[in-house]
Design a protein around this motif. Sequence first.
Motif, mmCIF file in Angstrom:
data_model
loop_
_atom_site.group_PDB
_atom_site.id
_atom_site.type_symbol
_atom_site.label_atom_id
_atom_site.label_comp_id
_atom_site.label_asym_id
_atom_site.label_seq_id
_atom_site.Cartn_x
_atom_site.Cartn_y
_atom_site.Cartn_z
ATOM 1 N N LYS A 83 0.833 -1.199 0.000
ATOM 2 C CA LYS A 83 0.000 0.000 0.000
ATOM 3 C C LYS A 83 0.872 1.256 0.000
ATOM 4 C CE LYS A 83 -4.107 1.834 0.150
ATOM 5 N NZ LYS A 83 -5.064 1.645 -0.924
ATOM 6 N N ALA A 84 1.976 1.226 0.749
ATOM 7 C CA ALA A 84 2.890 2.372 0.791
ATOM 8 C C ALA A 84 3.505 2.616 -0.587
ATOM 9 C CB ALA A 84 3.979 2.139 1.828
ATOM 10 N N ILE A 85 3.908 1.558 -1.270
ATOM 11 C CA ILE A 85 4.476 1.692 -2.618
ATOM 12 C C ILE A 85 3.429 2.259 -3.575
ATOM 13 C CG2 ILE A 85 5.388 0.396 -4.597
ATOM 14 C CD1 ILE A 85 7.411 0.721 -2.335
ATOM 15 N N GLU A 86 2.208 1.754 -3.501
ATOM 16 C CA GLU A 86 1.119 2.238 -4.359
ATOM 17 C C GLU A 86 0.840 3.723 -4.115
ATOM 18 O OE1 GLU A 86 -3.710 1.859 -4.293
ATOM 19 O OE2 GLU A 86 -2.548 0.089 -3.743
ATOM 20 N N LEU A 87 0.782 4.114 -2.844
ATOM 21 C CA LEU A 87 0.498 5.511 -2.506
ATOM 22 C C LEU A 87 1.663 6.427 -2.868
ATOM 23 C CD1 LEU A 87 -1.341 4.991 0.881
ATOM 24 C CD2 LEU A 87 -2.336 5.766 -1.271
ATOM 25 N N TYR A 88 2.896 5.938 -2.750
ATOM 26 C CA TYR A 88 4.044 6.755 -3.132
ATOM 27 C C TYR A 88 4.047 7.003 -4.643
ATOM 28 C CZ TYR A 88 8.769 8.513 -3.618
ATOM 29 O OH TYR A 88 9.860 9.285 -3.924
ATOM 30 N N ALA A 89 3.673 5.998 -5.414
ATOM 31 C CA ALA A 89 3.563 6.188 -6.872
ATOM 32 C C ALA A 89 2.495 7.228 -7.184
ATOM 33 C CB ALA A 89 3.238 4.863 -7.549
ATOM 34 N N LYS A 90 1.393 7.187 -6.449
ATOM 35 C CA LYS A 90 0.324 8.184 -6.621
ATOM 36 C C LYS A 90 0.833 9.577 -6.237
ATOM 37 C CE LYS A 90 -4.313 9.218 -4.881
ATOM 38 N NZ LYS A 90 -5.356 8.811 -3.932
ATOM 39 N N TYR A 91 1.622 9.638 -5.165
ATOM 40 C CA TYR A 91 2.187 10.916 -4.718
ATOM 41 C C TYR A 91 3.091 11.521 -5.795
ATOM 42 C CZ TYR A 91 5.555 14.022 -2.516
ATOM 43 O OH TYR A 91 6.366 15.081 -2.247
ATOM 44 N N ARG A 92 3.945 10.709 -6.409
ATOM 45 C CA ARG A 92 4.881 11.213 -7.421
ATOM 46 C C ARG A 92 4.161 11.840 -8.609
ATOM 47 N NH1 ARG A 92 10.320 9.758 -7.574
ATOM 48 N NH2 ARG A 92 10.220 9.802 -9.840
ATOM 49 N N GLU A 93 2.953 11.404 -8.890
ATOM 50 C CA GLU A 93 2.176 11.943 -10.006
ATOM 51 C C GLU A 93 1.349 13.160 -9.599
ATOM 52 O OE1 GLU A 93 2.457 10.795 -13.129
ATOM 53 O OE2 GLU A 93 3.968 9.416 -12.354
ATOM 54 N N SER A 94 1.252 13.432 -8.312
ATOM 55 C CA SER A 94 0.374 14.505 -7.847
ATOM 56 C C SER A 94 0.955 15.886 -8.166
ATOM 57 C CB SER A 94 0.144 14.389 -6.338
ATOM 58 O OG SER A 94 1.319 14.724 -5.631
ATOM 59 N N LYS A 95 0.071 16.866 -8.256
ATOM 60 C CA LYS A 95 0.474 18.249 -8.531
ATOM 61 C C LYS A 95 1.311 18.797 -7.380
ATOM 62 C CE LYS A 95 -1.428 22.756 -9.674
ATOM 63 N NZ LYS A 95 -2.641 23.549 -9.845
ATOM 64 N N TYR A 96 0.941 18.440 -6.144
ATOM 65 C CA TYR A 96 1.692 18.902 -4.968
ATOM 66 C C TYR A 96 3.154 18.462 -5.073
ATOM 67 C CZ TYR A 96 3.365 19.289 -0.193
ATOM 68 O OH TYR A 96 4.111 19.597 0.913
ATOM 69 N N ALA A 97 3.379 17.213 -5.431
ATOM 70 C CA ALA A 97 4.748 16.696 -5.525
ATOM 71 C C ALA A 97 5.528 17.387 -6.639
ATOM 72 C CB ALA A 97 4.730 15.190 -5.760
ATOM 73 N N GLN A 98 4.896 17.614 -7.770
ATOM 74 C CA GLN A 98 5.568 18.241 -8.903
ATOM 75 C C GLN A 98 6.000 19.662 -8.571
ATOM 76 O OE1 GLN A 98 6.337 16.435 -11.606
ATOM 77 N NE2 GLN A 98 5.265 14.706 -10.716
ATOM 78 N N GLU A 99 5.271 20.330 -7.686
ATOM 79 C CA GLU A 99 5.578 21.716 -7.352
ATOM 80 C C GLU A 99 6.446 21.874 -6.108
ATOM 81 O OE1 GLU A 99 1.748 23.485 -6.962
ATOM 82 O OE2 GLU A 99 1.392 23.538 -9.121
ATOM 83 N N ASN A 100 6.416 20.905 -5.170
ATOM 84 C CA ASN A 100 7.060 21.095 -3.876
ATOM 85 C C ASN A 100 8.170 20.104 -3.540
ATOM 86 O OD1 ASN A 100 5.348 23.291 -2.905
ATOM 87 N ND2 ASN A 100 3.735 21.769 -3.021
ATOM 88 N N ASP A 101 8.226 18.969 -4.187
ATOM 89 C CA ASP A 101 9.213 17.950 -3.845
ATOM 90 C C ASP A 101 10.539 18.268 -4.532
ATOM 91 O OD1 ASP A 101 10.757 15.583 -3.597
ATOM 92 O OD2 ASP A 101 8.915 14.441 -3.283
#
Length: 165
Positions: free
Chosen positions: A82-100
């Motif tokens: 579940k953590a791997i699945e959610l991390y993949a979702k995070y990497r695609e998110s707009k928040y991650a693209q702008e802040n990570d």
Amino acid sequence: MFIEKAKSFHEKKDGTIEKYEYYRLRKSYRDANDDTHHRTVLSLGRLDGFTNLERNELADILTVMIEKGQCVMHENRQLYEKAIELYAKYRESKYAQENDSILIAEAERKKREAMRDAITIKISSLTQHEARTIGCKTLCHSTLRMLKIREYSHNRRCDEEGTPR
């Protein structure tokens, strides 16, 4: 980071209203006035089948993965997947693209590589010689030539109308 529970309502097809809980991964930060605020980093969904302790462990795993870019192993296979699945979702998110910072650096590296492979063309230097239009008959004729229809019909011993002899 921490996981926060939120409540929502969903109207079923039969007209009844169902109440359900979903979870969000949240992050605390302070603004210019030193006031504390919370920002949603990732919507996690319902997380059915996980205990409160497992949800807290999931928050810890995701925090390490997001902040350090490292994959964290865990003995609970369901929690790890579940953590791997959610991390993949995070990497695609707009928040991650702008802040990570890790993802921003990766995007910059890819952009530099693409620019290195790009060729610059001065548009004003382009010219056009012997421009022609292609009609329907010319297009059909060239397609028939490419498909070698004449040779095919000759080998099958067809006359000009395409009927067998």
